[in-house]
Design a protein around this motif. Sequence first.
Motif, mmCIF file in Angstrom:
data_model
loop_
_atom_site.group_PDB
_atom_site.id
_atom_site.type_symbol
_atom_site.label_atom_id
_atom_site.label_comp_id
_atom_site.label_asym_id
_atom_site.label_seq_id
_atom_site.Cartn_x
_atom_site.Cartn_y
_atom_site.Cartn_z
ATOM 1 N N HIS A 30 4.495 -3.416 5.737
ATOM 2 C CA HIS A 30 3.397 -2.476 5.833
ATOM 3 C C HIS A 30 3.884 -1.039 5.610
ATOM 4 C CE1 HIS A 30 -0.523 -1.135 6.959
ATOM 5 N NE2 HIS A 30 -0.078 -0.434 7.970
ATOM 6 N N LEU A 31 4.899 -0.636 6.355
ATOM 7 C CA LEU A 31 5.431 0.727 6.227
ATOM 8 C C LEU A 31 6.949 0.673 6.279
ATOM 9 C CD1 LEU A 31 3.240 2.906 8.597
ATOM 10 C CD2 LEU A 31 3.276 2.975 6.139
ATOM 11 N N GLN A 32 7.582 1.315 5.298
ATOM 12 C CA GLN A 32 9.050 1.319 5.253
ATOM 13 C C GLN A 32 9.585 2.706 5.521
ATOM 14 O OE1 GLN A 32 10.153 0.042 1.402
ATOM 15 N NE2 GLN A 32 11.064 -1.771 2.278
ATOM 16 N N GLU A 33 10.920 2.790 5.617
ATOM 17 C CA GLU A 33 11.520 4.122 5.781
ATOM 18 C C GLU A 33 11.231 4.963 4.544
ATOM 19 O OE1 GLU A 33 13.182 1.407 6.347
ATOM 20 O OE2 GLU A 33 14.372 1.542 8.161
ATOM 21 N N GLY A 34 10.808 6.177 4.756
ATOM 22 C CA GLY A 34 10.547 7.067 3.636
ATOM 23 C C GLY A 34 9.087 7.145 3.252
ATOM 24 N N ASP A 35 8.254 6.212 3.722
ATOM 25 C CA ASP A 35 6.840 6.253 3.352
ATOM 26 C C ASP A 35 6.145 7.420 4.016
ATOM 27 O OD1 ASP A 35 6.204 2.673 3.285
ATOM 28 O OD2 ASP A 35 6.788 4.082 1.719
ATOM 29 N N LEU A 36 5.163 7.945 3.329
ATOM 30 C CA LEU A 36 4.368 9.030 3.894
ATOM 31 C C LEU A 36 3.055 8.471 4.389
ATOM 32 C CD1 LEU A 36 4.792 11.932 1.384
ATOM 33 C CD2 LEU A 36 5.401 11.953 3.766
ATOM 34 N N ILE A 37 2.645 8.915 5.562
ATOM 35 C CA ILE A 37 1.369 8.453 6.091
ATOM 36 C C ILE A 37 0.548 9.640 6.566
ATOM 37 C CG2 ILE A 37 2.166 6.201 6.854
ATOM 38 C CD1 ILE A 37 2.306 7.457 9.697
ATOM 39 N N SER A 38 -0.782 9.444 6.577
ATOM 40 C CA SER A 38 -1.635 10.409 7.250
ATOM 41 C C SER A 38 -2.141 9.707 8.497
ATOM 42 C CB SER A 38 -2.800 10.817 6.352
ATOM 43 O OG SER A 38 -3.626 9.719 6.093
ATOM 44 N N ALA A 39 -2.142 10.423 9.603
ATOM 45 C CA ALA A 39 -2.512 9.792 10.872
ATOM 46 C C ALA A 39 -3.143 10.828 11.782
ATOM 47 C CB ALA A 39 -1.272 9.192 11.533
ATOM 48 N N GLU A 40 -3.680 10.352 12.879
ATOM 49 C CA GLU A 40 -4.281 11.257 13.851
ATOM 50 C C GLU A 40 -3.531 11.127 15.152
ATOM 51 O OE1 GLU A 40 -8.598 11.073 13.945
ATOM 52 O OE2 GLU A 40 -8.502 11.459 16.091
ATOM 53 N N VAL A 41 -3.447 12.211 15.891
ATOM 54 C CA VAL A 41 -2.718 12.184 17.159
ATOM 55 C C VAL A 41 -3.598 11.519 18.211
ATOM 56 C CG1 VAL A 41 -1.673 13.562 18.957
ATOM 57 C CG2 VAL A 41 -1.437 14.241 16.592
ATOM 58 N N GLN A 42 -3.081 10.438 18.777
ATOM 59 C CA GLN A 42 -3.863 9.701 19.763
ATOM 60 C C GLN A 42 -3.625 10.266 21.144
ATOM 61 O OE1 GLN A 42 -2.594 5.623 20.246
ATOM 62 N NE2 GLN A 42 -4.718 4.983 20.274
ATOM 63 N N SER A 43 -2.343 10.468 21.490
ATOM 64 C CA SER A 43 -2.047 11.022 22.805
ATOM 65 C C SER A 43 -0.712 11.740 22.755
ATOM 66 C CB SER A 43 -1.999 9.916 23.853
ATOM 67 O OG SER A 43 -0.961 9.017 23.532
ATOM 68 N N VAL A 44 -0.478 12.537 23.782
ATOM 69 C CA VAL A 44 0.761 13.296 23.869
ATOM 70 C C VAL A 44 1.514 12.828 25.102
ATOM 71 C CG1 VAL A 44 1.744 15.599 24.081
ATOM 72 C CG2 VAL A 44 -0.358 15.279 22.809
ATOM 73 N N PHE A 45 2.758 12.400 24.919
ATOM 74 C CA PHE A 45 3.550 11.956 26.060
ATOM 75 C C PHE A 45 3.943 13.140 26.921
ATOM 76 C CE2 PHE A 45 3.566 7.720 24.994
ATOM 77 C CZ PHE A 45 4.035 7.476 23.713
ATOM 78 N N SER A 46 4.459 12.846 28.112
ATOM 79 C CA SER A 46 4.767 13.935 29.045
ATOM 80 C C SER A 46 5.875 14.832 28.522
ATOM 81 C CB SER A 46 5.175 13.369 30.403
ATOM 82 O OG SER A 46 6.241 12.458 30.215
ATOM 83 N N ASP A 47 6.795 14.288 27.705
ATOM 84 C CA ASP A 47 7.863 15.156 27.230
ATOM 85 C C ASP A 47 7.478 15.886 25.958
ATOM 86 O OD1 ASP A 47 9.880 12.475 25.766
ATOM 87 O OD2 ASP A 47 7.829 13.138 25.436
ATOM 88 N N GLY A 48 6.257 15.695 25.500
ATOM 89 C CA GLY A 48 5.815 16.454 24.337
ATOM 90 C C GLY A 48 5.774 15.659 23.049
ATOM 91 N N SER A 49 6.314 14.449 23.027
ATOM 92 C CA SER A 49 6.271 13.709 21.763
ATOM 93 C C SER A 49 4.879 13.097 21.576
ATOM 94 C CB SER A 49 7.339 12.622 21.735
ATOM 95 O OG SER A 49 7.152 11.722 22.779
ATOM 96 N N LEU A 50 4.554 12.838 20.323
ATOM 97 C CA LEU A 50 3.184 12.447 19.995
ATOM 98 C C LEU A 50 3.086 10.959 19.703
ATOM 99 C CD1 LEU A 50 2.573 15.268 17.417
ATOM 100 C CD2 LEU A 50 1.908 15.282 19.793
ATOM 101 N N SER A 51 1.944 10.394 20.043
ATOM 102 C CA SER A 51 1.660 9.015 19.675
ATOM 103 C C SER A 51 0.526 9.048 18.663
ATOM 104 C CB SER A 51 1.253 8.243 20.925
ATOM 105 O OG SER A 51 0.866 6.957 20.568
ATOM 106 N N LEU A 52 0.760 8.420 17.514
ATOM 107 C CA LEU A 52 -0.210 8.521 16.423
ATOM 108 C C LEU A 52 -0.997 7.233 16.266
ATOM 109 C CD1 LEU A 52 2.353 9.864 13.848
ATOM 110 C CD2 LEU A 52 0.838 11.226 15.232
ATOM 111 N N HIS A 53 -2.090 7.323 15.534
ATOM 112 C CA HIS A 53 -2.813 6.104 15.164
ATOM 113 C C HIS A 53 -3.410 6.280 13.774
ATOM 114 C CE1 HIS A 53 -7.125 7.189 15.282
ATOM 115 N NE2 HIS A 53 -6.745 8.102 16.140
ATOM 116 N N THR A 54 -3.603 5.127 13.109
ATOM 117 C CA THR A 54 -4.221 5.176 11.787
ATOM 118 C C THR A 54 -5.421 4.259 11.766
ATOM 119 O OG1 THR A 54 -2.758 3.411 11.021
ATOM 120 C CG2 THR A 54 -2.068 5.652 10.588
ATOM 121 N N ARG A 55 -6.196 4.309 12.845
ATOM 122 C CA ARG A 55 -7.281 3.353 12.975
ATOM 123 C C ARG A 55 -8.534 3.766 12.248
ATOM 124 N NH1 ARG A 55 -7.536 -0.537 15.854
ATOM 125 N NH2 ARG A 55 -5.977 -1.270 17.320
ATOM 126 N N SER A 56 -8.390 4.150 11.010
ATOM 127 C CA SER A 56 -9.577 4.517 10.258
ATOM 128 C C SER A 56 -9.193 4.375 8.808
ATOM 129 C CB SER A 56 -9.975 5.957 10.590
ATOM 130 O OG SER A 56 -10.933 6.409 9.674
#
Lengths: 309, 250, 299
Positions: C135-161
């Motif tokens: 589905h996705l390999q190293e180097g692929d570019l994706i567009s995604a939306e930020v689903q949530s932000v973890f406590s240390d600041g890193s982001l969790s993304l989703h492509t559910r659309s």
Amino acid sequence: MAGLLLSPTEKVFILHGVQDDYRSDGRSNIDYRPMELETDVVSHASGSARLRLANTDILVGVKTEIDVPKPDKPDCGKLEFFVDCSANATPEFEGRGGEQLANSISNMMQKAYHSSQAFNLKQLCIFEGKQCWKLYIDILILECGGNLCDAVSLAVKAALFNTRIPFVKAALMDGGNIDLQLSDDPYDSKLLDVGSAPLLVTLCKIGDKCVVDPSAEEENCSVISLIVGLTGDRKYYYPKDADKQQSVESKCTTIGMNGPGSVAPKTLKDAINQGIVAAKSLDEALGQALLKERQQNIGIKKHSYGFLK
Amino acid sequence: MPGPDLLSSQGLRLDGRRPNELRRIRCKLGVFTQPDGSAYLEQGNTKVLAAVYGPHQASKSKSTTEGVVVNCQYSMATFSTGERKNRPRGDRKSQEMSLHLRQALTAAIKTELYPRSQIDIYVEVLQADGGAYCAGVNAASLALIDAGIPLRAYACACSASMAWRNGEPEPLLDVGHVEEAAGGVVLTVASLPNTGSIALLEMSHRLHMDYFKVVLSRAMQGCRDIEIILDKAVRDHLAEGWTKQDVVTI
Amino acid sequence: MTGHVSIRLASERVNACVASGSELPRFYTPGEVISGMQDFMRGHGTYAEDDCLKASVAGVMQKVNKLICIRPLKSRYVGEIGDVIVGRVLEVQQRRWKVESNSRLDSVLQLSAVNLPGGELRRRSAEDEQMMRKHLQEGDLISAEVQSVFSDGSLSLHTRSLKYGKLPQGTLIKVFPSLVKRRKNHFHNLPCGISVIIGNNGYIWISPQKHDLMVEGNVDEIQNYDMQPVTRSDRETMARIKNCIAALVASKMMLDDTSIMFAYEESLKYELVKDLLDPEAMLDIAFLTQHRINNIMEE
């Protein structure tokens, strides 16, 4: 340089662009990006130059030292190249990370300047067999945006054009030892003859075609790149002597290859021809820029722009 | 009293400055596009470049949850000194300078905001005419501000030396190469002038305790003066970069 | 046939600033006191010391009711929920992908946050984990939306659309995140036939407009379509837009679809796209675009 990842679709896009002779920023396969040049940026060095080619930034300083010539070449001076990849360019160059790249570029430059038709070492001689000038050419890579070799060779040629070698005023023979007195006046010096100094041209093979001046993304797409060193033409740098000398054909001083792929002989031949054409236009443009700068600074103390402005 | 007079009879130094005069400082932020923040600073004839990368994900070996890892490198170009230097970095002096840089800048960065991240600071000295470390700290401060990394205050560094005039001690501000080579004491101070606290203090040669306070206060004054100059440069840079659309006030 | 080479001198360097000299806002620099009162809430770029609120970055103050933030001119991307980003896959890990998004920590895209091929809705099985690389390999570019932000600041993304996901042929430009304004829509189909995705993290994706494909098409057919060469006119327009964006960035102007369109229109007077690489041309385009935007704002 190495750490740049590209997706397969991006690579396909770049590949098709090169086949079509239309790259992603509108250039054709033989166009260079705009460059900016300035000489005499470092006052401690005998000559210096800074070249900015889009994202790539190179600073060259030339220092002179008196040395004993080699025994098999008593009337020739010496040139030594040293390349330093500064960590400013990318964190991978921290510590000794950039050493491999630095060594390959300095070897390339050393080979290119090796021939006497490229750079006449006899002009660095002071006393045959006893004393000669040694030029340390130090190259500092401040930012990497693709196409390092071309930028380095242009900057080196500009720095050598700018280098002033002090005149030797008096030499006292003291029982075999020579005591040289160098003139203290910074303007009482001679310039070097660098008209035929070589320029390197990098040709990147992407698909079937070769491109000149690859950007970092294009370098990533190619499997092999060819580096050709070609001597320059004196008439661009010393136009007053133009009518006195006959036009000299540019000669190839070195060829290098870089990358895991291979090249068919016909492509190699076409690429070298392409490189010759590109080197000629580079040489002409560099000569014009250097002469213009010298013209601007006759008489007045040069206002150094450097990184300001 | 050391050899050649560092102060003439009129009270001028070897390069014509007054004892409490700084060399001319010129600087520019954002000189490169690749690093997150970069700055160029000239202090007299000393020219340094600083580049900042980060904060970015720290490598597994260095990652810590307490705060950000600050990684510094101090490197001198081979053509920077009067006599050609063989190795730009890796020798003892450069490594010591890197540690000093780290000490001074870590005190200024708000490290607790960025756990598991790393900030890389690289200082490249293009021309060394005395005070290269101080110029390096000042340039790195500007580069950090250019990268948008939160700082407690500006980190400024200045050096001071001492000379004698009419038998009275007269501290000299911002030591140049000629004065360094003359053999007098050199006190280098890196501080956060806003709060008045000192991050790093280093001294070479000898200085009598009676005169220490006077030289130190002259150096601290120099840091405050440098901060004013850097602040103005930052404001000029902001004024240039700001375009009309982006202020939102409710 | 000789190529085009231009070497200019440093004395001819142009200053790329197009900011208007009048009406500058109040700037704050690190360590400067903003206010002494304690009933303001601290936002990004500020810290509290000795009962006063001080700035920690150099920038402009943004005040929203009682929340004070200082926004710097340039910084790494700080993600917020709902942002659209363009990222590059760095690593394929055990049930998620690691994505580089120009922020201080790498973002993650969980396996459960992507749409399965074919649009099925089911629990992810062990087979899906093996097929992650397809589905996705190293180097692929994706567009995604930020689903949530973890406590240390890193982001969790989703492509559910359907509009998010792997990006086809095109070219990427990286700019500072502070030049991208938060808008409702980040997917723009420009009237010149090119679609532009302006990621909040500063990555901008330019690609030719996608003509409507049948969703039930064969996967191979869709892949082949992606690998078809882009037409010459599309390529020229894409190169022009790329150079226009570079010109706007050099003068530190905000990027959105209106400014890009204005810049594109102003650039049409330069027939050859490669002429737009000259610094003078870039300044010219930025200046004219700023002028047009000023006119619109005054109305």
